[in-house]
Design a protein around this motif. Structure first.
Motif, mmCIF file in Angstrom:
data_model
loop_
_atom_site.group_PDB
_atom_site.id
_atom_site.type_symbol
_atom_site.label_atom_id
_atom_site.label_comp_id
_atom_site.label_asym_id
_atom_site.label_seq_id
_atom_site.Cartn_x
_atom_site.Cartn_y
_atom_site.Cartn_z
ATOM 1 N N PHE A 252 9.681 -40.519 96.542
ATOM 2 C CA PHE A 252 10.984 -40.723 96.531
ATOM 3 C C PHE A 252 11.491 -39.934 97.809
ATOM 4 C CE2 PHE A 252 15.150 -38.751 95.602
ATOM 5 C CZ PHE A 252 15.890 -39.850 95.413
ATOM 6 N N TYR A 253 11.101 -38.766 97.872
ATOM 7 C CA TYR A 253 11.872 -38.034 99.138
ATOM 8 C C TYR A 253 11.399 -38.484 100.627
ATOM 9 C CZ TYR A 253 13.772 -34.936 95.576
ATOM 10 O OH TYR A 253 14.787 -34.428 94.804
ATOM 11 N N VAL A 254 10.246 -38.734 100.750
ATOM 12 C CA VAL A 254 9.741 -39.031 102.112
ATOM 13 C C VAL A 254 10.285 -40.231 102.632
ATOM 14 C CG1 VAL A 254 7.936 -39.891 103.541
ATOM 15 C CG2 VAL A 254 7.554 -37.779 101.849
ATOM 16 N N PRO A 255 10.543 -41.487 101.843
ATOM 17 C CA PRO A 255 11.210 -42.704 102.774
ATOM 18 C C PRO A 255 12.991 -42.490 102.569
ATOM 19 C CG PRO A 255 9.932 -43.194 100.928
ATOM 20 C CD PRO A 255 9.868 -41.768 100.713
ATOM 21 N N PHE A 256 13.277 -41.461 101.406
ATOM 22 C CA PHE A 256 14.777 -40.978 101.365
ATOM 23 C C PHE A 256 15.140 -40.345 102.506
ATOM 24 C CE2 PHE A 256 18.577 -38.758 100.500
ATOM 25 C CZ PHE A 256 19.403 -39.527 99.805
ATOM 26 N N ILE A 257 14.430 -39.398 102.802
ATOM 27 C CA ILE A 257 14.712 -38.425 104.211
ATOM 28 C C ILE A 257 14.620 -39.236 105.352
ATOM 29 C CG2 ILE A 257 14.339 -36.466 105.177
ATOM 30 C CD1 ILE A 257 13.326 -34.935 102.473
ATOM 31 N N GLY A 258 13.315 -40.045 105.437
ATOM 32 C CA GLY A 258 13.242 -40.729 106.791
ATOM 33 C C GLY A 258 14.347 -41.590 106.773
ATOM 34 N N LEU A 259 14.891 -42.518 105.825
ATOM 35 C CA LEU A 259 15.917 -43.431 106.222
ATOM 36 C C LEU A 259 17.319 -42.701 106.315
ATOM 37 C CD1 LEU A 259 17.215 -46.302 105.591
ATOM 38 C CD2 LEU A 259 17.807 -45.789 103.403
ATOM 39 N N SER A 260 17.638 -41.356 105.688
ATOM 40 C CA SER A 260 18.826 -40.518 106.173
ATOM 41 C C SER A 260 18.675 -40.390 107.806
ATOM 42 C CB SER A 260 18.938 -39.448 105.380
ATOM 43 O OG SER A 260 19.014 -39.943 104.062
ATOM 44 N N MET A 261 17.675 -39.735 108.195
ATOM 45 C CA MET A 261 17.183 -39.512 109.575
ATOM 46 C C MET A 261 17.515 -40.514 110.617
ATOM 47 S SD MET A 261 16.927 -36.047 109.508
ATOM 48 C CE MET A 261 16.415 -34.782 108.497
ATOM 49 N N VAL A 262 16.853 -41.731 110.115
ATOM 50 C CA VAL A 262 16.999 -42.870 111.051
ATOM 51 C C VAL A 262 18.501 -43.425 111.028
ATOM 52 C CG1 VAL A 262 16.383 -45.583 110.995
ATOM 53 C CG2 VAL A 262 14.827 -43.663 110.751
ATOM 54 N N HIS A 263 19.181 -43.264 110.103
ATOM 55 C CA HIS A 263 20.516 -43.792 110.194
ATOM 56 C C HIS A 263 21.319 -42.661 110.850
ATOM 57 C CE1 HIS A 263 21.307 -47.501 108.067
ATOM 58 N NE2 HIS A 263 20.464 -47.066 107.176
ATOM 59 N N ARG A 264 20.967 -41.439 110.929
ATOM 60 C CA ARG A 264 21.804 -40.282 111.518
ATOM 61 C C ARG A 264 21.623 -40.258 112.899
ATOM 62 N NH1 ARG A 264 25.218 -37.106 109.133
ATOM 63 N NH2 ARG A 264 24.681 -37.822 107.193
ATOM 64 N N PHE A 265 20.256 -40.362 113.220
ATOM 65 C CA PHE A 265 19.995 -40.163 114.683
ATOM 66 C C PHE A 265 19.603 -41.326 115.571
ATOM 67 C CE2 PHE A 265 18.987 -36.178 112.376
ATOM 68 C CZ PHE A 265 19.842 -35.353 112.901
ATOM 69 N N SER A 266 19.558 -42.467 114.768
ATOM 70 C CA SER A 266 19.148 -43.577 115.732
ATOM 71 C C SER A 266 20.207 -44.076 116.373
ATOM 72 C CB SER A 266 18.201 -44.459 114.827
ATOM 73 O OG SER A 266 18.017 -45.741 115.496
ATOM 74 N N LYS A 267 20.235 -44.574 117.509
ATOM 75 C CA LYS A 267 21.390 -45.221 118.253
ATOM 76 C C LYS A 267 21.406 -46.914 118.061
ATOM 77 C CE LYS A 267 22.458 -41.241 120.078
ATOM 78 N NZ LYS A 267 23.658 -40.635 119.474
ATOM 79 N N THR A 268 20.299 -47.440 117.521
ATOM 80 C CA THR A 268 20.227 -48.803 117.631
ATOM 81 C C THR A 268 20.720 -49.264 116.118
ATOM 82 O OG1 THR A 268 18.518 -49.005 119.106
ATOM 83 C CG2 THR A 268 18.946 -50.870 117.809
ATOM 84 N N HIS A 269 21.773 -49.862 115.883
ATOM 85 C CA HIS A 269 22.161 -50.353 114.587
ATOM 86 C C HIS A 269 21.259 -51.553 114.193
ATOM 87 C CE1 HIS A 269 24.598 -50.763 110.967
ATOM 88 N NE2 HIS A 269 25.147 -51.917 111.475
ATOM 89 N N GLY A 270 20.676 -51.656 113.093
ATOM 90 C CA GLY A 270 19.876 -52.668 112.587
ATOM 91 C C GLY A 270 18.654 -53.075 113.391
ATOM 92 N N SER A 271 17.942 -51.857 113.522
ATOM 93 C CA SER A 271 16.706 -51.932 114.128
ATOM 94 C C SER A 271 15.693 -52.207 113.126
ATOM 95 C CB SER A 271 16.481 -50.645 115.086
ATOM 96 O OG SER A 271 16.423 -49.707 114.118
ATOM 97 N N SER A 272 14.534 -52.410 113.684
ATOM 98 C CA SER A 272 13.067 -52.630 112.571
ATOM 99 C C SER A 272 12.945 -51.501 111.890
ATOM 100 C CB SER A 272 12.164 -53.140 113.508
ATOM 101 O OG SER A 272 12.341 -54.379 114.241
ATOM 102 N N ILE A 273 12.773 -50.281 112.471
ATOM 103 C CA ILE A 273 12.670 -49.205 111.667
ATOM 104 C C ILE A 273 13.819 -48.963 110.565
ATOM 105 C CG2 ILE A 273 14.024 -47.686 113.275
ATOM 106 C CD1 ILE A 273 10.500 -46.804 111.621
ATOM 107 N N HIS A 274 15.047 -49.070 110.994
ATOM 108 C CA HIS A 274 15.980 -49.071 109.870
ATOM 109 C C HIS A 274 15.804 -50.133 108.456
ATOM 110 C CE1 HIS A 274 18.853 -47.436 112.916
ATOM 111 N NE2 HIS A 274 19.578 -47.285 111.916
ATOM 112 N N VAL A 275 15.424 -51.368 108.902
ATOM 113 C CA VAL A 275 15.089 -52.250 107.871
ATOM 114 C C VAL A 275 13.934 -51.760 106.948
ATOM 115 C CG1 VAL A 275 14.645 -54.695 107.312
ATOM 116 C CG2 VAL A 275 16.171 -54.117 109.183
ATOM 117 N N ILE A 276 12.599 -51.474 107.936
ATOM 118 C CA ILE A 276 11.545 -51.236 107.228
ATOM 119 C C ILE A 276 11.798 -49.719 106.200
ATOM 120 C CG2 ILE A 276 9.348 -50.133 107.612
ATOM 121 C CD1 ILE A 276 9.151 -51.780 110.095
ATOM 122 N N MET A 277 12.380 -48.941 106.661
ATOM 123 C CA MET A 277 12.670 -47.748 105.817
ATOM 124 C C MET A 277 13.551 -47.926 104.684
ATOM 125 S SD MET A 277 10.814 -45.236 107.035
ATOM 126 C CE MET A 277 11.472 -43.831 106.286
ATOM 127 N N ALA A 278 14.473 -48.755 104.843
ATOM 128 C CA ALA A 278 15.518 -48.990 103.835
ATOM 129 C C ALA A 278 14.644 -49.943 102.576
ATOM 130 C CB ALA A 278 16.661 -49.731 104.104
#
Length: 314
Positions: A252-278
């Motif tokens: 639960f926590y590893v994907p949740f925290i990872g997704l939150s970090m990606v959304h907060r610090f990633s500059k690319t909206h809708g990148s592959s890492i966003h989709v995978i983590m979500a």
């Protein structure tokens, strides 16, 4: 019909995105998605049925597991059917209000799951560190109250999110970067200041998910300290009862925290890492939690095997 109201610049629909660059394969990707959905529903419903049917399993650890399984079922039902409709029937649009409802369900259920995982950690702490007081501390009425608190806490914390989104104007793009509605994804499409959304989202993460994960970590520090004072055989037996819960916490926590970090610090909206983590965040825990508990928990495994044996005999 335009996706925006011309008068107040508000969105009427959002467009969901599956896997960018793999649109041609969406039809085939729906089959493994359907399989995961069926595994999640069947696995968690089996856990709920076994615990409810077997009175010997009406203990704190299994009652909390039953709550966790029920939450996983609701998470799967709130997201996967729409994703399969999008992949199979190209139903990519979702009404604005329906998006807000789905957003509230996803975030509130995640908050409830975090609370239940914390309660399960407390159960393990009491069972190992204060075994003589376990039955008197975690009584059935108190367990029911914990479940009620989890529901109220998750709903109350996440109720402002759709309200904050409702007040925002959307006059640019209405294309989301995921296959379902997330607060951090929807708010980035607004053409107004989203400081309130960002601040409240950060408060929720720190004082809900952050505090829960910290208390779970502290529980296991005390558990390890108590286990080290036991004999080797007793230590292995005590820690063995925690393995399934530790796996559920990481799932639960590893994907949740990872997704939150990606959304907060990633500059690319809708990148592959966003989709995978979500997708990992919402699809993997409901599928793996019942498998982990079914394999690692002897009592549940024996009850499941006994149930299948009865079905075979019939």
């Amino acid at each position: 019909m335009s996706p925006f109201h011309s008068g107040n610049c508000s969105a009427t629909v959002f467009i969901l995105v599956g896997f960018p660059g793999l649109e041609a394969a969406h039809f085939w990707l729906a089959f493994p998605l359907c399989f995961l959905f069926l595994v999640a529903i069947l696995g968690n419903c089996t856990i709920i049925y076994i615990i409810r049917a077997e009175r010997s399993l009406h203990e704190p650890m299994y009652l909390f597991l039953c709550m966790l399984a029920a939450i996983d079922v609701m998470i799967s039902l709130s997201t996967t059917p729409k994703m399969m409709a999008m992949f199979w029937f190209n139903s990519t649009s979702i009404a604005f209000d329906a998006c807000l409802v789905q957003m509230f369900c996803i975030h509130s259920l995640s908050g409830m799951e975090s609370t239940i995982l914390l309660a399960m950690a407390f159960d393990r702490y009491v069972a190992i560190c204060h075994p003589l007081s376990h039955s008197s501390i975690l009584t059935t009425p108190r367990i029911a109250k914990v479940g009620l608190v989890a529901v109220l806490r998750g709903a109350a914390l996440m109720a402002p999110l759709p309200i904050f989104i409702k007040r925002l104007p959307f006059c640019r793009s209405n294309v989301l970067s995921h296959s379902y509605c997330l607060h951090q994804d929807v708010m980035k499409l607004a053409c107004a200041s989203i400081k309130v959304n960002i601040i409240y989202g950060l408060i929720v993460i720190i004082f809900a998910i952050g505090v829960d994960s910290l208390l779970i970590s502290l529980s296991y520090i005390f558990i390890l300290k108590a286990a080290l004072s036991l004999t080797q055989e007793a230590r292995i037996k005590a820690l063995g009862t925690c393995i399934s819960h530790i796996c559920a916490v990481f799932l639960f926590y590893v994907p949740f925290i990872g997704l939150s970090m990606v959304h907060r610090f990633s500059k690319t909206h809708g990148s592959s890492i966003h989709v995978i983590m979500a997708n990992v965040h919402l699809l993997v825990p409901p599928v793996l939690n019942p498998l982990v508990y079914g394999v690692k928990t002897t009592q549940i495994r024996h009850r499941i095997l006994r149930a299948f044996h009865r079905m075979k005999c019939c």
